[in-house]
Structures are given as C-alpha cells and as structure tokens.
Design an enzyme around this catalytic site. Structure first.
Site, PDB file in Angstrom:
ATOM      1  N   LYS A  46     112.610  68.666  86.159  1.00  0.00           N
ATOM      2  CA  LYS A  46     113.369  67.422  86.379  1.00  0.00           C
ATOM      3  C   LYS A  46     114.611  67.397  85.500  1.00  0.00           C
ATOM      4  O   LYS A  46     114.692  68.138  84.501  1.00  0.00           O
ATOM      5  CB  LYS A  46     112.465  66.223  86.079  1.00  0.00           C
ATOM      6  CG  LYS A  46     111.935  66.181  84.645  1.00  0.00           C
ATOM      7  CD  LYS A  46     110.803  65.153  84.485  1.00  0.00           C
ATOM      8  CE  LYS A  46     110.282  65.156  83.052  1.00  0.00           C
ATOM      9  NZ  LYS A  46     109.064  64.316  82.917  1.00  0.00           N
ATOM     10  N   TYR A 267     136.742  57.338  62.228  1.00  0.00           N
ATOM     11  CA  TYR A 267     136.778  55.951  62.710  1.00  0.00           C
ATOM     12  C   TYR A 267     136.121  55.019  61.703  1.00  0.00           C
ATOM     13  O   TYR A 267     135.047  55.308  61.180  1.00  0.00           O
ATOM     14  CB  TYR A 267     136.044  55.826  64.051  1.00  0.00           C
ATOM     15  CG  TYR A 267     136.896  56.207  65.245  1.00  0.00           C
ATOM     16  CD1 TYR A 267     138.084  55.547  65.521  1.00  0.00           C
ATOM     17  CD2 TYR A 267     136.486  57.214  66.100  1.00  0.00           C
ATOM     18  CE1 TYR A 267     138.853  55.893  66.622  1.00  0.00           C
ATOM     19  CE2 TYR A 267     137.249  57.563  67.208  1.00  0.00           C
ATOM     20  CZ  TYR A 267     138.430  56.894  67.467  1.00  0.00           C
ATOM     21  OH  TYR A 267     139.182  57.238  68.564  1.00  0.00           O
TER      22      TYR A 267
HETATM   23  C1  PLP Z   1     108.110  65.001  82.156  1.00  0.00           C
HETATM   24  C2  PLP Z   1     106.692  65.095  82.606  1.00  0.00           C
HETATM   25  C3  PLP Z   1     105.929  66.242  82.333  1.00  0.00           C
HETATM   26  C4  PLP Z   1     106.395  67.331  81.398  1.00  0.00           C
HETATM   27  O1  PLP Z   1     106.180  66.863  80.086  1.00  0.00           O
HETATM   28  P1  PLP Z   1     106.556  67.745  78.799  1.00  0.00           P
HETATM   29  O2  PLP Z   1     106.162  66.866  77.663  1.00  0.00           O
HETATM   30  O3  PLP Z   1     108.021  67.977  78.864  1.00  0.00           O
HETATM   31  O4  PLP Z   1     105.770  68.998  78.872  1.00  0.00           O
HETATM   32  C5  PLP Z   1     104.669  66.340  82.914  1.00  0.00           C
HETATM   33  N1  PLP Z   1     104.193  65.350  83.690  1.00  0.00           N
HETATM   34  C6  PLP Z   1     104.878  64.209  83.946  1.00  0.00           C
HETATM   35  C7  PLP Z   1     104.272  63.169  84.795  1.00  0.00           C
HETATM   36  C8  PLP Z   1     106.143  64.034  83.391  1.00  0.00           C
HETATM   37  O5  PLP Z   1     106.812  62.906  83.617  1.00  0.00           O
END
Ligand code: PLP
Length: 376
Positions: A46, A267
């Site tokens: 993702k 800044y």
């Molecule tokens: C993002 C996600 C993962 C992966 O998790 P990590 O901690 O990056 O290994 C697995 N399952 C779900 C439902 C997620 O949202």
C-alpha cells in the site's frame, strides 16, 4: 556516496538522492519466508510500497516468489492490477469503495469484507454476473478499526446463504500492538481470532503483520502479511533490527558560510549563535517529507561525522552546523547522509518523534531516485 551518481543527480537538478536497494528488499522477503515457513508470506505494498515505488517493489517481490499482494485503497488496486501477473492475488484492505464493486470484480480484485454492507454489495455483484467472487473476511479482534464485530461474524456463520456467490479465501484480522512483543493485547487478540475462526473452521487464516511474524509460530496462521519489515525498518523497536536497510537518503549541500557570534539562524531566528560558527545549507525540507519536527533535533553525517540541524527546517532547505568538520571539508555539491550506514531510518523517525512508516511514506517526489537492482 558514489561520485558518478552524485554528479548525475546534480546534473538532473535534484537536491537529494534516494537509493532503493531492491536486493535488500528481496533478501528481507526471503528472510521473512524462512522465518514463517511453512506459512507463505504475502507483501503489503500500500501507499506506493511505503513510498519506495510499487512497480519496482512488486516486480522484485514477485520474482522472489511472492504471489499475494495487499493494498489499502481500491484506487491503488485499480492502478496496480494491470502490472501484476495473472497468478498474483491482489487484496484491498480498506474494502471496496461503494460503487466500485463492478469494476473491481471485472478487474479481478479480491475484496476484504469489513462489514455486512460490504459483503452484501459483493454478493450482489456475484449474483448479477453469475460469478463466484473471491474475498477475505476481516474480523475485528481488538483494534476497533476495520472488520466484522465478533457478534456480526457469529450472525453470518448462522446465515451462510448470505455468502452465496462469495468465496472466502481467508479469515483475517490485524494486530494493534505487534511492535510491542510484551504487550498482553497480542495474546488477547490471538485468542479472539481463534474464537472467531471456530465459526469458520474450514477457512484459512491470515493474521500477522511484520511485528506479528516475529511473535512466534502461533501467530503465523496460513498467510503472513508484513509490510514495514520488507522495507527495512525494525519490526520490534526495542530489539535489534534483523532486517537489511532498503532505503538510503543523501542530501546536497548548496551553500556554506561562516557567521559571527550573535547571528540569527533560519525562520523565526530561533537560534542565535553565541560564537562564530560554520554553517551549510542542504537542498531538501519538509516539502520533501523531512518533518519540521526535526528542527534542532535532526542530524546528517559526512565522512562519519555528525552534523546537527540548526534552526527550523524550511520547506526546501535545512541549515546544519558544520563546526565538527575541518574548515573547507564540506562544499557546495557534496552530499551528506540523512539515512544510511551512520543513521538508520528508525533513528531518523525517533528524532522526529514519529515512526519509520511515516518517514518512508512521506519521502517526496523531488529526490533523484536510484534503484539498485536485485540479482538473479
Ligand atoms: C499496513 C497493514 C499491514 C502491514 O503492517 P506492517 O506493520 O507494515 O507489517 C498488515 N495488515 C493490515 C491490515 C495493514 O493495514
């Protein structure tokens, strides 16, 4: 820093070089497979494979044997599906967006069903098209984010006709505290998941994210689902990191200067020098995903020497204190290391008061991206 690469990046006008080591990604995938064996391991890709670039990441993972891929949004799945080989499964963690189901079915996406409404919409498409549509059924075992509530799951188990036309490939759930191995919530979620699975005794189970995969075999179920460990961050922050680092980030120096005592820096003039100081300005800032919270907290390295951020992080630049280097050692056109052998991704995240996930997924599009191919 490889001089040819540095010249190439500058000639292309970039202020930073993001190196993505696909060989390390492959090694990490194979390491997780070894740890999970005989359970197969999927890949969570993702958010553009956590910011690394989903096309190269999925190609590398597929070549390493991965056949199950997860994205979060339906939109990500529509974009990725045409680039995946036909025998790779693609699951949509957030569930299909309402109205996208027809197109999702035609594209061959696998819906994660998070609530009765999502199930009904998917079953409807199955009936209308006369197809059997694949799905994962998610149950909430203690995170209160996504998934059927246990009582809804029970009701479903007693009304199997509702599943007509839908093939449940896995029952899945997600751990809320897997990065903290001592947290009792992990065992409680495992028990809740086992209770839920007794309602669907024939259905395979999908449970462990990166942290869960390192909690032991009882968490592996029938398909592991890691993300962050593939990309090199530590699955458990209080333990040594067993993963290879995948990302390195070097930033270009664009100016150096010597300032006297009493000089305001950056800044807001939040820092005023109390003695003469040597400074350098780097060509990256919060627009490149380097959190403003790194102001006065972050550091880079040059030839192993730590050079702290001084003053506020700007949108496109960062000022560093280079007093620790000999005069003239650092010049415009040199690169300094933000993420690399001297400073891990997790260390940068900690300095910014965040987690590696956020640092990776925010890395901006202005860097010169250099992919290091996996061998074989
Ligand atoms: C993002 C996600 C993962 C992966 O998790 P990590 O901690 O990056 O290994 C697995 N399952 C779900 C439902 C997620 O949202």
């Amino acid at each position: 820093m490889d001089q040819a690469l540095a010249r190439e990046a500058l000639a292309n006008g970039a202020g930073g070089i993001l190196r993505v080591d696909l060989g390390a990604l492959k090694a990490n995938y194979l390491k997780l497979c070894q740890l999970a064996a005989p359970t197969p391991v999927s890949a969570v890709v993702k958010a553009d494979a956590y910011g690394l670039g989903v096309a190269a990441a999925t190609n590398t993972l597929y070549a390493a044997g991965c056949r199950h891929f997860f994205v979060a949004l339906t939109r990500e799945a529509f974009d990725l599906r045409p680039h995946l080989p036909a025998d790779a499964a693609l699951y949509v963690l957030n569930g299909l967006t309402p109205g996208s189901e027809d197109r999702a079915a035609a594209a061959g996406l696998i819906a994660v069903l998070n609530c009765p409404e999502q199930l009904d919409a998917w079953a409807n498409v199955a009936r209308q098209t006369g197809q059997t549509l694949p799905a994962l059924l998610q149950v909430d075992t203690g995170m209160s984010r996504l998934g059927f509530m246990p009582e809804d799951l029970k009701a479903l188990a007693h009304a199997p006709e509702r599943l007509q036309g839908v093939r449940i490939d896995y029952l899945m759930s997600h751990l809320a505290c897997a990065d903290e191995p001592a947290n009792p919530a992990n065992g409680q979620q495992l028990e809740a998941f086992e209770r839920a699975s007794r309602l669907f005794p024939e259905t395979p189970l999908c449970f462990a994210n990166s942290g869960g995969l390192f909690l032991g075999a009882e968490y592996h179920a029938d398909l592991c689902r890691p993300g962050i460990a593939l990309y090199g961050a530590a699955p458990h922050l209080d333990r040594p990191n067993p993963m290879q680092s995948v990302v390195a980030l070097d930033l270009a120096v664009i100016q150096t200067r010597n300032v006297p005592a009493g000089t305001r820096i950056g800044y807001g003039g939040t820092v005023v020098t109390d003695a003469p100081k040597r400074l350098a300005t780097l060509s990256a800032g919060y627009a490149d995903g380097l959190p403003r919270r790194l102001s006065d907290q972050g550091a880079v390295y040059f030839r192993g020497v730590r050079l702290p951020f001084i003053g506020r992080v700007s949108m496109d630049s960062i000022i560093i204190d280079i007093d620790a280097l000999p005069e003239g050692a650092l010049k415009a056109g040199d690169f300094v290391e933000l993420i690399g052998p001297n400073q891990s991704l997790d260390a940068v995240a900690e300095a910014a008061g965040t987690i590696a996930y956020e640092i990776l997924t925010q890395l901006g599009p202005r860097y010169y991206r250099h992919l290091i191919a996996a061998e074989g």
